[in-house]
Motif scaffolding. Sequence first.
Motif, short mmCIF file in Angstrom:
data_model
loop_
_atom_site.label_atom_id
_atom_site.label_comp_id
_atom_site.label_asym_id
_atom_site.label_seq_id
_atom_site.Cartn_x
_atom_site.Cartn_y
_atom_site.Cartn_z
N THR A 97 20.80 2.02 0.98
CA THR A 97 21.11 1.50 2.41
C THR A 97 20.37 2.66 3.27
O THR A 97 20.18 3.90 2.82
CB THR A 97 22.66 1.75 2.73
N ASP A 98 19.91 2.38 4.30
CA ASP A 98 19.22 3.29 5.18
C ASP A 98 20.27 4.70 5.36
O ASP A 98 19.74 5.77 5.35
CB ASP A 98 19.11 2.69 6.65
N GLU A 99 21.53 4.35 5.48
CA GLU A 99 22.64 5.59 5.65
C GLU A 99 22.43 6.52 4.47
O GLU A 99 22.29 7.64 4.68
CB GLU A 99 23.96 5.20 6.14
N GLY A 100 22.41 5.91 3.28
CA GLY A 100 22.43 6.61 2.08
C GLY A 100 21.03 7.44 1.83
O GLY A 100 21.16 8.46 1.44
N VAL A 101 19.87 6.50 2.21
CA VAL A 101 18.73 7.23 2.13
C VAL A 101 18.70 8.44 2.98
O VAL A 101 17.95 9.63 2.64
CB VAL A 101 17.58 6.14 2.35
N THR A 102 18.88 8.29 4.36
CA THR A 102 19.09 9.29 5.29
C THR A 102 19.91 10.72 4.73
O THR A 102 19.63 11.74 5.09
CB THR A 102 19.54 9.04 6.50
N GLU A 157 9.89 11.14 7.87
CA GLU A 157 9.63 9.73 7.89
C GLU A 157 8.96 9.20 6.44
O GLU A 157 9.36 8.32 5.95
CB GLU A 157 8.83 9.46 8.85
N LYS A 158 7.91 10.39 5.74
CA LYS A 158 7.45 9.86 4.63
C LYS A 158 8.56 9.94 3.39
O LYS A 158 8.46 9.57 2.40
CB LYS A 158 6.28 10.73 4.50
N ILE A 159 9.22 11.04 3.57
CA ILE A 159 10.26 11.42 2.61
C ILE A 159 11.32 10.36 2.66
O ILE A 159 11.49 9.69 1.43
CB ILE A 159 11.04 12.74 2.99
N PHE A 160 11.50 9.64 3.70
CA PHE A 160 12.37 8.64 3.87
C PHE A 160 11.98 7.18 3.12
O PHE A 160 12.55 6.73 2.09
CB PHE A 160 12.91 8.25 5.47
N ASP A 161 10.65 6.82 3.46
CA ASP A 161 10.19 5.97 2.90
C ASP A 161 10.03 6.00 1.48
O ASP A 161 10.22 4.95 0.92
CB ASP A 161 8.80 5.76 3.61
#
Length: 206
Positions: free
Chosen positions: A133-138, A114-118
């Motif tokens: 985008t959230d998908e790209g970040v994921t 979660e921290k890596i994502f943020d």
Amino acid sequence: NCIYLYFLFTVKKNEVECLIRIFHSLVERADVRLDNIGLDRNAFQVIPHRIFGMTDDVLMNRVFFAFDKDNDNLINVKEWVKGLSVFLRGTFEEKLKFCFEVYYLNGDSYISREKIFDMLKNSLHQQSPEEETDEGVTELVDITLKNMDYDNDGKLSFEDFEKAVKEDRLLLEVFGPCLPEAKVQHQQAKNPSPSSFNTIHYSVPS
């Protein structure tokens, strides 16, 4: 004197004295609590912004808490000198530990998914505000964990981070810049004098 001895092997005595003078000069210009003198977040963030060109407010907030070892929301003189000693003259190992501390920030000594994502989302937003985008970040999170999570537990320990960074030093600030650029760091390390910090003096609220 104990402060001088504590930092003797990182920053020279005259540089410590200079950093202490700068600290007190900043405190005099800031609105601080009289019962516990130090720099709050607003006063502190002027330094990385004005002097080191670090403008990411999210990461600078994390840097503040990495400096603030006693978690009292103020940076005292010892925390100030110790933190800047890493900024100005820190070894690779010291910088590695500092970056990891900034990234996991008051957690359980792991950098979670979660921290890596943020952090990656924030970093991408700083570069291209309208493109992430959230998908790209994921997808980036998955790639990051695949390449850095050596024990495959879905999070990064210090051991994971250390091993990855030692194999590729470009990963030191993989989740966002939390250290001064090398050229700025070198310039300030050569001359950490009050005159080199003059731009701060007029930026701290009085």
